[in-house]
Design a protein around this motif. Structure first.
Motif, PDB file in Angstrom:
ATOM      1  N   GLY A 177       0.819  -1.208   0.000  1.00 35.62           N
ATOM      2  CA  GLY A 177       0.000   0.000   0.000  1.00 35.62           C
ATOM      3  C   GLY A 177       0.852   1.256   0.000  1.00 35.62           C
ATOM      4  N   TRP A 178       1.925   1.243   0.776  1.00 38.99           N
ATOM      5  CA  TRP A 178       2.805   2.414   0.835  1.00 38.99           C
ATOM      6  C   TRP A 178       3.597   2.575  -0.456  1.00 38.99           C
ATOM      7  CZ3 TRP A 178       1.957   6.350   3.636  1.00 38.99           C
ATOM      8  CH2 TRP A 178       1.351   6.208   4.893  1.00 38.99           C
ATOM      9  N   VAL A 179       3.906   1.466  -1.135  1.00 41.57           N
ATOM     10  CA  VAL A 179       4.528   1.567  -2.459  1.00 41.57           C
ATOM     11  C   VAL A 179       3.573   2.283  -3.418  1.00 41.57           C
ATOM     12  CG1 VAL A 179       5.275   0.222  -4.475  1.00 41.57           C
ATOM     13  CG2 VAL A 179       6.056  -0.420  -2.187  1.00 41.57           C
ATOM     14  N   ALA A 180       2.287   1.956  -3.339  1.00 40.97           N
ATOM     15  CA  ALA A 180       1.295   2.616  -4.191  1.00 40.97           C
ATOM     16  C   ALA A 180       1.153   4.098  -3.827  1.00 40.97           C
ATOM     17  CB  ALA A 180      -0.056   1.910  -4.065  1.00 40.97           C
ATOM     18  N   VAL A 181       1.179   4.407  -2.534  1.00 39.27           N
ATOM     19  CA  VAL A 181       1.091   5.812  -2.098  1.00 39.27           C
ATOM     20  C   VAL A 181       2.295   6.597  -2.623  1.00 39.27           C
ATOM     21  CG1 VAL A 181       1.207   7.335  -0.091  1.00 39.27           C
ATOM     22  CG2 VAL A 181      -0.316   5.349  -0.067  1.00 39.27           C
ATOM     23  N   ASN A 182       3.472   6.020  -2.490  1.00 32.28           N
ATOM     24  CA  ASN A 182       4.675   6.680  -2.986  1.00 32.28           C
ATOM     25  C   ASN A 182       4.569   6.962  -4.486  1.00 32.28           C
ATOM     26  OD1 ASN A 182       7.563   5.775  -4.378  1.00 32.28           O
ATOM     27  ND2 ASN A 182       7.792   7.315  -2.769  1.00 32.28           N
ATOM     28  N   HIS A 183       4.085   5.975  -5.239  1.00 29.06           N
ATOM     29  CA  HIS A 183       3.978   6.130  -6.686  1.00 29.06           C
ATOM     30  C   HIS A 183       2.935   7.195  -7.039  1.00 29.06           C
ATOM     31  CE1 HIS A 183       4.885   4.948 -10.719  1.00 29.06           C
ATOM     32  NE2 HIS A 183       3.674   4.498 -10.987  1.00 29.06           N
ATOM     33  N   PHE A 184       1.843   7.235  -6.295  1.00 31.09           N
ATOM     34  CA  PHE A 184       0.826   8.262  -6.524  1.00 31.09           C
ATOM     35  C   PHE A 184       1.423   9.656  -6.373  1.00 31.09           C
ATOM     36  CE2 PHE A 184      -1.856  11.315  -4.224  1.00 31.09           C
ATOM     37  CZ  PHE A 184      -2.757  11.636  -5.228  1.00 31.09           C
ATOM     38  N   HIS A 185       2.183   9.870  -5.311  1.00 28.02           N
ATOM     39  CA  HIS A 185       2.739  11.201  -5.082  1.00 28.02           C
ATOM     40  C   HIS A 185       3.844  11.522  -6.093  1.00 28.02           C
ATOM     41  CE1 HIS A 185       0.351  12.298  -1.655  1.00 28.02           C
ATOM     42  NE2 HIS A 185       0.590  11.108  -1.106  1.00 28.02           N
ATOM     43  N   ASN A 186       4.581  10.525  -6.549  1.00 29.05           N
ATOM     44  CA  ASN A 186       5.550  10.777  -7.612  1.00 29.05           C
ATOM     45  C   ASN A 186       4.848  11.156  -8.911  1.00 29.05           C
ATOM     46  OD1 ASN A 186       8.080  10.524  -6.361  1.00 29.05           O
ATOM     47  ND2 ASN A 186       8.058   8.308  -6.512  1.00 29.05           N
ATOM     48  N   ARG A 187       3.745  10.482  -9.223  1.00 33.53           N
ATOM     49  CA  ARG A 187       2.968  10.844 -10.415  1.00 33.53           C
ATOM     50  C   ARG A 187       2.431  12.268 -10.292  1.00 33.53           C
ATOM     51  NH1 ARG A 187      -1.628   6.674 -11.866  1.00 33.53           N
ATOM     52  NH2 ARG A 187      -1.664   7.956 -13.768  1.00 33.53           N
ATOM     53  N   SER A 188       1.941  12.597  -9.124  1.00 31.72           N
ATOM     54  CA  SER A 188       1.391  13.937  -8.904  1.00 31.72           C
ATOM     55  C   SER A 188       2.485  14.992  -8.985  1.00 31.72           C
ATOM     56  CB  SER A 188       0.687  13.999  -7.543  1.00 31.72           C
ATOM     57  OG  SER A 188      -0.347  13.036  -7.471  1.00 31.72           O
ATOM     58  N   LEU A 189       3.648  14.677  -8.422  1.00 35.35           N
ATOM     59  CA  LEU A 189       4.794  15.586  -8.516  1.00 35.35           C
ATOM     60  C   LEU A 189       5.181  15.827  -9.968  1.00 35.35           C
ATOM     61  CD1 LEU A 189       7.236  14.462  -5.682  1.00 35.35           C
ATOM     62  CD2 LEU A 189       6.528  16.799  -6.133  1.00 35.35           C
ATOM     63  N   TRP A 190       5.215  14.771 -10.751  1.00 35.60           N
ATOM     64  CA  TRP A 190       5.605  14.880 -12.155  1.00 35.60           C
ATOM     65  C   TRP A 190       4.692  15.874 -12.875  1.00 35.60           C
ATOM     66  CZ3 TRP A 190       9.537  12.051 -14.698  1.00 35.60           C
ATOM     67  CH2 TRP A 190       9.576  12.197 -16.098  1.00 35.60           C
ATOM     68  N   ALA A 191       3.391  15.731 -12.658  1.00 37.57           N
ATOM     69  CA  ALA A 191       2.428  16.616 -13.316  1.00 37.57           C
ATOM     70  C   ALA A 191       2.594  18.056 -12.852  1.00 37.57           C
ATOM     71  CB  ALA A 191       1.006  16.128 -13.037  1.00 37.57           C
ATOM     72  N   ARG A 223       3.848  19.788  -1.039  1.00 36.24           N
ATOM     73  CA  ARG A 223       2.981  18.827  -0.334  1.00 36.24           C
ATOM     74  C   ARG A 223       3.247  17.400  -0.817  1.00 36.24           C
ATOM     75  NH1 ARG A 223      -0.873  22.856  -1.415  1.00 36.24           N
ATOM     76  NH2 ARG A 223      -1.781  21.614  -3.100  1.00 36.24           N
ATOM     77  N   HIS A 224       3.308  17.227  -2.127  1.00 32.80           N
ATOM     78  CA  HIS A 224       3.516  15.877  -2.663  1.00 32.80           C
ATOM     79  C   HIS A 224       4.912  15.362  -2.346  1.00 32.80           C
ATOM     80  CE1 HIS A 224      -0.282  15.349  -4.664  1.00 32.80           C
ATOM     81  NE2 HIS A 224      -0.156  16.481  -5.324  1.00 32.80           N
ATOM     82  N   ASN A 225       5.900  16.255  -2.341  1.00 31.20           N
ATOM     83  CA  ASN A 225       7.260  15.817  -2.037  1.00 31.20           C
ATOM     84  C   ASN A 225       7.369  15.360  -0.584  1.00 31.20           C
ATOM     85  OD1 ASN A 225       9.999  15.421  -2.962  1.00 31.20           O
ATOM     86  ND2 ASN A 225      10.582  17.153  -1.697  1.00 31.20           N
ATOM     87  N   GLN A 226       6.700  16.084   0.316  1.00 33.27           N
ATOM     88  CA  GLN A 226       6.698  15.666   1.717  1.00 33.27           C
ATOM     89  C   GLN A 226       6.030  14.304   1.865  1.00 33.27           C
ATOM     90  OE1 GLN A 226       7.893  17.563   4.701  1.00 33.27           O
ATOM     91  NE2 GLN A 226       7.817  15.395   5.247  1.00 33.27           N
ATOM     92  N   ALA A 227       4.881  14.134   1.214  1.00 35.62           N
ATOM     93  CA  ALA A 227       4.157  12.868   1.312  1.00 35.62           C
ATOM     94  C   ALA A 227       4.932  11.726   0.667  1.00 35.62           C
ATOM     95  CB  ALA A 227       2.787  13.013   0.647  1.00 35.62           C
ATOM     96  N   ARG A 228       5.621  12.021  -0.420  1.00 34.71           N
ATOM     97  CA  ARG A 228       6.451  11.015  -1.079  1.00 34.71           C
ATOM     98  C   ARG A 228       7.545  10.528  -0.142  1.00 34.71           C
ATOM     99  NH1 ARG A 228      11.478  13.281  -4.304  1.00 34.71           N
ATOM    100  NH2 ARG A 228      12.572  11.339  -4.709  1.00 34.71           N
ATOM    101  N   ASN A 229       8.219  11.455   0.538  1.00 39.29           N
ATOM    102  CA  ASN A 229       9.280  11.076   1.464  1.00 39.29           C
ATOM    103  C   ASN A 229       8.731  10.360   2.692  1.00 39.29           C
ATOM    104  OD1 ASN A 229      12.129  12.139   0.665  1.00 39.29           O
ATOM    105  ND2 ASN A 229      10.751  13.790   0.084  1.00 39.29           N
ATOM    106  N   ASP A 230       7.562  10.776   3.172  1.00 40.23           N
ATOM    107  CA  ASP A 230       6.924  10.079   4.283  1.00 40.23           C
ATOM    108  C   ASP A 230       6.646   8.623   3.904  1.00 40.23           C
ATOM    109  OD1 ASP A 230       6.994  12.405   5.754  1.00 40.23           O
ATOM    110  OD2 ASP A 230       4.880  12.904   5.418  1.00 40.23           O
ATOM    111  N   ALA A 231       6.199   8.411   2.659  1.00 37.99           N
ATOM    112  CA  ALA A 231       5.898   7.052   2.205  1.00 37.99           C
ATOM    113  C   ALA A 231       7.156   6.200   2.158  1.00 37.99           C
ATOM    114  CB  ALA A 231       5.227   7.095   0.832  1.00 37.99           C
TER     115      ALA A 231
END
Length: 209
Positions: A34-48, A72-80
């Motif tokens: 689940g956390w791998v998916a969360v990390n990928h979501f925030h990386n996708r959001s960061l990219w956009a 926000r997404h970078n913080q969440a990505r690192n948290d993941a």
């Protein structure tokens, strides 16, 4: 030690690629996958958001909004990434459970095991980003509004990116295998992103006084 089911690189890469075919959604996590998916979501959001933030004809207010979304997404990505490492180390029995959520989780690695400078979570984060680069570069090879030289150059870059992801995936798998066998370990490294903390960012502290 009983057999531990941890996500191998092939599984992670397949999940990353499958997610690219669907709209981004804020995944919820109760386990390492689940956390791998969360990390990928925030990386996708960061990219956009990174693409949007580089517009030259957009109103300043929109660029400001993009920059704040990036934070926000970078913080969440690192948290993941930290959550991924916590789950992996717990499953491998390489961290003291009582200290796991603290600032300094205590390693319980066996004597003689080598410390890997990069964590497994950070490797999966890089694999996620490489997946985004691969998808974007593949799109460049399919463009009809550019010449053959552009498509050829992008095809070469695409091949190199895919090799890089495969290499990194192999390194991740080897790290987990070595950690399971007691030959290697990694730690949970807290990022302590100071710029997002109003108590630690000097500019935000000054604004509050």
């Amino acid at each position: 030690m009983p057999e531990i089911t941890l996500p191998a690189s092939a599984e992670v890469i397949a999940a990353h690629d499958a997610a690219l075919g669907a709209p981004p959604f804020a995944a919820e996590a109760t386990d390492v996958r689940g956390w791998v998916a969360v990390n990928h979501f925030h990386n996708r959001s960061l990219w956009a958001q990174e693409d949007l933030a580089r517009r030259t004809q957009a109103p300043d207010a929109e660029i400001v909004a993009n920059k704040r979304a990036i934070d926000r997404h970078n913080q969440a990505r690192n948290d993941a990434v930290e959550r991924i490492d916590e789950f992996l180390l717990s499953a491998l029995g390489l961290v003291d459970p009582a200290t796991l959520t603290g600032a300094l989780p205590r390693s319980t690695a066996p004597a003689g095991a080598r410390l890997n400078s990069e964590t497994a979570g950070s490797m999966l984060d890089r694999i996620s980003i490489l997946g985004l680069k691969i998808a974007a570069m593949r799109e460049q090879t399919l463009r009809t509004d550019v010449d053959d030289a552009h498509r050829k150059a992008c095809a070469q870059r695409l091949e190199r990116l895919m090799q890089q992801r495969a290499d990194l995936g192999r390194c991740y798998d080897e790290l987990l295998a070595d950690a399971r066998a007691g030959r290697a370990y990694f730690k949970v490294y807290r990022q302590f992103k100071m710029y997002n903390d109003p108590r630690l960012n000097p500019a935000l502290v000054a604004e509050s006084q």
